[in-house]
Motif scaffolding. Structure first.
Motif, PDB file in Angstrom:
ATOM      1  N   ASP A 345       0.896  -1.168   0.000  1.00  0.00           N
ATOM      2  CA  ASP A 345       0.000   0.000   0.000  1.00  0.00           C
ATOM      3  C   ASP A 345       0.928   1.210   0.000  1.00  0.00           C
ATOM      4  O   ASP A 345       1.536   1.555   1.006  1.00  0.00           O
ATOM      5  CB  ASP A 345      -0.875  -0.055   1.262  1.00  0.00           C
ATOM      6  CG  ASP A 345      -1.717   1.197   1.474  1.00  0.00           C
ATOM      7  OD1 ASP A 345      -1.559   2.182   0.729  1.00  0.00           O
ATOM      8  OD2 ASP A 345      -2.536   1.195   2.416  1.00  0.00           O
ATOM      9  N   THR A 346       1.062   1.817  -1.174  1.00  0.00           N
ATOM     10  CA  THR A 346       2.080   2.856  -1.346  1.00  0.00           C
ATOM     11  C   THR A 346       1.457   4.238  -1.210  1.00  0.00           C
ATOM     12  O   THR A 346       0.586   4.609  -1.987  1.00  0.00           O
ATOM     13  CB  THR A 346       2.725   2.742  -2.740  1.00  0.00           C
ATOM     14  OG1 THR A 346       1.718   2.913  -3.737  1.00  0.00           O
ATOM     15  CG2 THR A 346       3.381   1.381  -2.924  1.00  0.00           C
ATOM     16  N   THR A 350       1.907  13.375  -6.403  1.00  0.00           N
ATOM     17  CA  THR A 350       2.528  13.940  -7.607  1.00  0.00           C
ATOM     18  C   THR A 350       3.831  14.652  -7.211  1.00  0.00           C
ATOM     19  O   THR A 350       4.860  14.542  -7.886  1.00  0.00           O
ATOM     20  CB  THR A 350       1.559  14.959  -8.265  1.00  0.00           C
ATOM     21  OG1 THR A 350       0.332  14.287  -8.521  1.00  0.00           O
ATOM     22  CG2 THR A 350       2.121  15.514  -9.562  1.00  0.00           C
ATOM     23  N   ASP A 436      -1.783  15.997   3.880  1.00  0.00           N
ATOM     24  CA  ASP A 436      -2.521  14.841   4.402  1.00  0.00           C
ATOM     25  C   ASP A 436      -2.384  14.785   5.921  1.00  0.00           C
ATOM     26  O   ASP A 436      -1.384  15.237   6.481  1.00  0.00           O
ATOM     27  CB  ASP A 436      -1.942  13.518   3.847  1.00  0.00           C
ATOM     28  CG  ASP A 436      -2.465  13.208   2.456  1.00  0.00           C
ATOM     29  OD1 ASP A 436      -3.115  14.065   1.846  1.00  0.00           O
ATOM     30  OD2 ASP A 436      -2.200  12.092   1.980  1.00  0.00           O
TER      31      ASP A 436
HETATM   32  O1  PRX Z   1      -4.206  12.067  -0.041  1.00  0.00           O
HETATM   33  C1  PRX Z   1      -3.159  11.250  -0.518  1.00  0.00           C
HETATM   34  C2  PRX Z   1      -3.701  10.271  -1.540  1.00  0.00           C
HETATM   35  O2  PRX Z   1      -3.497  10.881  -2.815  1.00  0.00           O
HETATM   36  C3  PRX Z   1      -2.873  12.162  -2.655  1.00  0.00           C
HETATM   37  C4  PRX Z   1      -1.923  12.409  -3.789  1.00  0.00           C
HETATM   38  O3  PRX Z   1      -2.637  12.485  -4.990  1.00  0.00           O
HETATM   39  P1  PRX Z   1      -1.852  12.616  -6.364  1.00  0.00           P
HETATM   40  O4  PRX Z   1      -0.857  13.710  -6.288  1.00  0.00           O
HETATM   41  O5  PRX Z   1      -2.891  12.710  -7.419  1.00  0.00           O
HETATM   42  O6  PRX Z   1      -1.062  11.270  -6.525  1.00  0.00           O
HETATM   43  C5  PRX Z   1      -1.752  10.063  -6.526  1.00  0.00           C
HETATM   44  C6  PRX Z   1      -0.806   8.940  -6.847  1.00  0.00           C
HETATM   45  C7  PRX Z   1       0.447   8.909  -6.088  1.00  0.00           C
HETATM   46  C8  PRX Z   1      -2.182  12.071  -1.325  1.00  0.00           C
HETATM   47  O7  PRX Z   1      -1.933  13.349  -0.804  1.00  0.00           O
HETATM   48  N1  PRX Z   1      -2.993   8.986  -1.497  1.00  0.00           N
HETATM   49  C9  PRX Z   1      -2.130   8.505  -2.414  1.00  0.00           C
HETATM   50  N2  PRX Z   1      -1.743   7.256  -2.083  1.00  0.00           N
HETATM   51  C10 PRX Z   1      -2.344   6.945  -0.917  1.00  0.00           C
HETATM   52  C11 PRX Z   1      -3.140   8.056  -0.541  1.00  0.00           C
HETATM   53  N3  PRX Z   1      -3.850   8.057   0.608  1.00  0.00           N
HETATM   54  C12 PRX Z   1      -3.780   6.971   1.390  1.00  0.00           C
HETATM   55  N4  PRX Z   1      -3.053   5.870   1.082  1.00  0.00           N
HETATM   56  C13 PRX Z   1      -2.327   5.799  -0.046  1.00  0.00           C
HETATM   57  N5  PRX Z   1      -1.637   4.694  -0.337  1.00  0.00           N
END
Ligand code: PRX
Length: 594
Positions: A345-346, A350, A436
């Motif tokens: 679970d990564t 961005t 977050d």
């Molecule tokens: O809130 C977190 C959520 O996706 C956000 C980032 O979105 P974006 O920049 O579009 O990138 C998505 C792909 C990496 C983060 O701030 N998020 C991403 N991965 C997780 C997550 N929330 C919980 N668990 C995760 N594994």
């Protein structure tokens, strides 16, 4: 001194990419590393011949065919900065991204089949290009022919070409030389821009640079997906290259590591809910990486879609984009992985370029719903928003921040370094602020709880509430709008919009439909609101600030019954509202179908 690293050079005949089309009857094709290099070089020469040089920006608005990663790598080969715009975005979104990045070349396609639908990309691209001001217009548009005659017949405008601007992509590629010397870049030279929504204002052009980003995407890829160079490893990241996941774990990470991976044009439920699993079986996928929203949608369709396929090739399963709920985690683990595949679970963004909090397969125990521990070198911290102090020890909850830089971190926002400093570095002195919230449990494991700002994560896509609100307000009948998220079984979170209409305008089913359509057309179909709740006013404090906390509670279906029965306790303190009677109107509005 230049570090001359030529990914795939030692294995020119190994398969680099496998193409799985939207239409499953289209025979998969593949490219070896040497064929890929040839196509990248030809495409780079096409760009050079259209005036692109080091540092220039190129916008890509393409389907998920080989041509998308090829075009990205072609830019990288000559030092041009690619700006990929997801093919689900609207013409306004494409226009804004072309303008902000100052792209002078656009690469697009006539269209793409997505599930049963056909998206006329050329019509959208034309609308974007034609509406740009003279000084922002692109000089050339390379157009890939992707649609079949039947699809073209149904979408005649996809065949429109402007001979003064449009160029046949494939013909130009075929005519170009396959010899294109690399333009050597400094580690800190820009590699790409990728736009992401902001909680206020226009989308942010997140800028990544050449050295650090490549080191980080390659290194995280190998470690997190346990890639040790086995020729039988077939990696499949289902994300589109329009998002950072497709950049880091399709175009860059796997290819830098010499791994074979799959380029998937389709959607999880077409032609049916077994598409992922039939594809895993067909290509003997070993590492599989997808989003919780896709898993939840497939889980609902029943286990038989999974069970009828031989998934014994799978070794590692990954998720990204949003928290994975334990039920979906268990299903992924048991039904898909048969209890034999670690789930990574990564958590990342961005802005981070690559994984930040993640398990490493087999290295430490997993907990369903937790991204576990920081990747090596990552200095995660939780900050208490009230005291602005870092929280030490375990069993604490705060804002998730980073206290040291890492190779893959974004270096700036395109054309707006000030905003970069303000958004990420001004809140807590000396920390990179992710936006977050997270908890650190008794074992030091991290549990990401979601955004702490006005961002929504809908089906794993980051959407700024401000963008959706301004789209509503752009409608002639709308006076004001406030957008919140509500829990949704498949999307994780969905959009709930409170809309106040102009004096004399009556809310109706037709208007509701029209408003949803407007938002989807302006921002992209994935931003379509689920609920439009007409209200005479919004709940505001005396200083005029919308109390979103109240709106979130009213939007939450698990509170509806209580609220309608007159139990308003879940709304908390409403005494600071300028007009507390509005709460009653909002709750009553729940009786109407929205
Ligand atoms: O809130 C977190 C959520 O996706 C956000 C980032 O979105 P974006 O920049 O579009 O990138 C998505 C792909 C990496 C983060 O701030 N998020 C991403 N991965 C997780 C997550 N929330 C919980 N668990 C995760 N594994």
């Amino acid at each position: 001194m230049n570090h001359r690293f030529d990914a795939g050079a030692e294995t020119p005949d190994k398969t680099a990419l496998i193409f799985e089309a939207n239409d499953p009857t289209e025979t998969p094709t593949s490219l070896t590393f040497s064929q890929l290099k040839t196509l990248v070089s030809r495409t780079a020469n096409v760009l050079l011949s259209h005036g692109i040089k080091k540092g220039d920006r190129v916008a890509l608005y393409l389907p998920m065919t080989f041509d998308l990663p090829i075009s990205m790598l072609a830019c990288a080969r000559i030092g041009a900065v690619h700006s990929v715009v997801f093919g689900g975005f609207s013409s306004d979104a494409l226009k804004a991204r072309i303008k902000d990045s100052g792209s002078k070349v656009l690469i697009t396609a006539d269209g793409v089949g997505r599930g049963e639908k056909v998206i006329n990309l050329k019509a959208i691209a034309d609308a974007a290009m034609e509406s740009l001001e003279e000084e922002d217009k692109v000089d050339h548009c390379l157009v890939l022919d992707r649609l079949n005659p039947e699809q073209l017949e149904a979408n005649p405008t996809a065949s429109n070409r402007d001979p003064t601007r449009d160029v046949d992509f494939k013909a130009a590629q075929a005519a170009a030389s396959e010899d294109c010397p690399v333009t050597w870049m400094d580690a800190e030279d820009p590699l790409f821009i990728l736009y992401t929504s902001g909680s206020t204002g226009t989308p942010k052009g997140v800028l990544h640079t050449t050295g650090g980003y490549m080191v980080y995407s390659g290194e995280t890829f190998k470690n997190v997906f346990d890639y040790k160079g086995a020729p039988s490893d077939i990696f499949w990241c289902t994300a589109d290259c329009g998002w950072i996941t497709g950049h880091s774990y399709l175009a860059y990470g796997p290819l830098l590591s010499g791994c074979t991976s799959i380029v998937f044009e389709g959607v999880p439920n077409y032609p049916d809910a077994s598409r992922f699993w039939s594809t895993v079986e067909r290509h003997k996928v070993t590492q599989f990486y997808t989003a919780p929203t896709a898993l939840r949608a497939l889980m609902r369709e029943g286990d038989e879609h999974v069970k009828k396929h031989d998934l014994s090739s799978l070794r590692v399963l990954g998720t990204v984009g949003e928290p994975i709920n334990p039920a979906a985690w268990e299903w992924y683990n048991e039904v898909v992985g048969k209890g034999n595949c670690p789930i990574v679970d990564t958590w990342w963004q961005t802005e981070t370029g690559g994984h930040m909090l993640t398990p490493l397969p087999g290295k430490w125990p997993l907990k369903p719903g937790s991204a576990t521990l920081p990747f090596y070198g990552v200095a995660a911290a939780l900050i208490d928003p009230a005291s602005e102090e870092e929280l030490e020890g375990n069993n604490v909850q705060g804002h998730l921040c980073m206290k040291k830089p890492w190779p893959g971190m974004a270096r700036s926002l395109w054309n707006n370094h000030e905003r970069f400093e303000e958004v990420y570095f001004s809140q807590f002195d000396g920390y990179f602020c992710t936006g977050d919230g997270a908890k650190r449990d008794e074992d030091g494991y991290y549990w990401v709880t979601g955004r702490v700002d006005d961002m929504l994560i809908v089906s794993g896509h980051n959407i700024g509430t401000a963008e959706v609100e301004s789209s509503f307000v752009g409608h002639d009948d709308v006076a004001e709008a406030a957008v919140v998220g509500f829990p949704h079984e498949v999307k994780g979170e969905a959009i709930y919009a409170y809309v106040t209409l102009n004096h004399g305008v009556e809310g109706s089913e037709d208007l509701r439909f029209e408003l949803k359509k407007q938002v989807a057309e302006e921002l992209g179909a994935f931003c379509r609101p689920d609920v439009v709740h007409f209200t005479p006013a919004l709940p505001k404090t005396r200083s005029g600030k919308i109390m979103r906390r109240i709106l979130r509670k009213i939007a939450d279906p698990s509170e509806t019954e209580k609220l309608l029965a007159g139990d308003l306790e879940c709304l908390g303190d409403t005494s600071t509202l300028a007009d507390s009677a509005i709460v009653h109107d909002l709750v009553e509005g729940l009786r109407e179908p929205c």
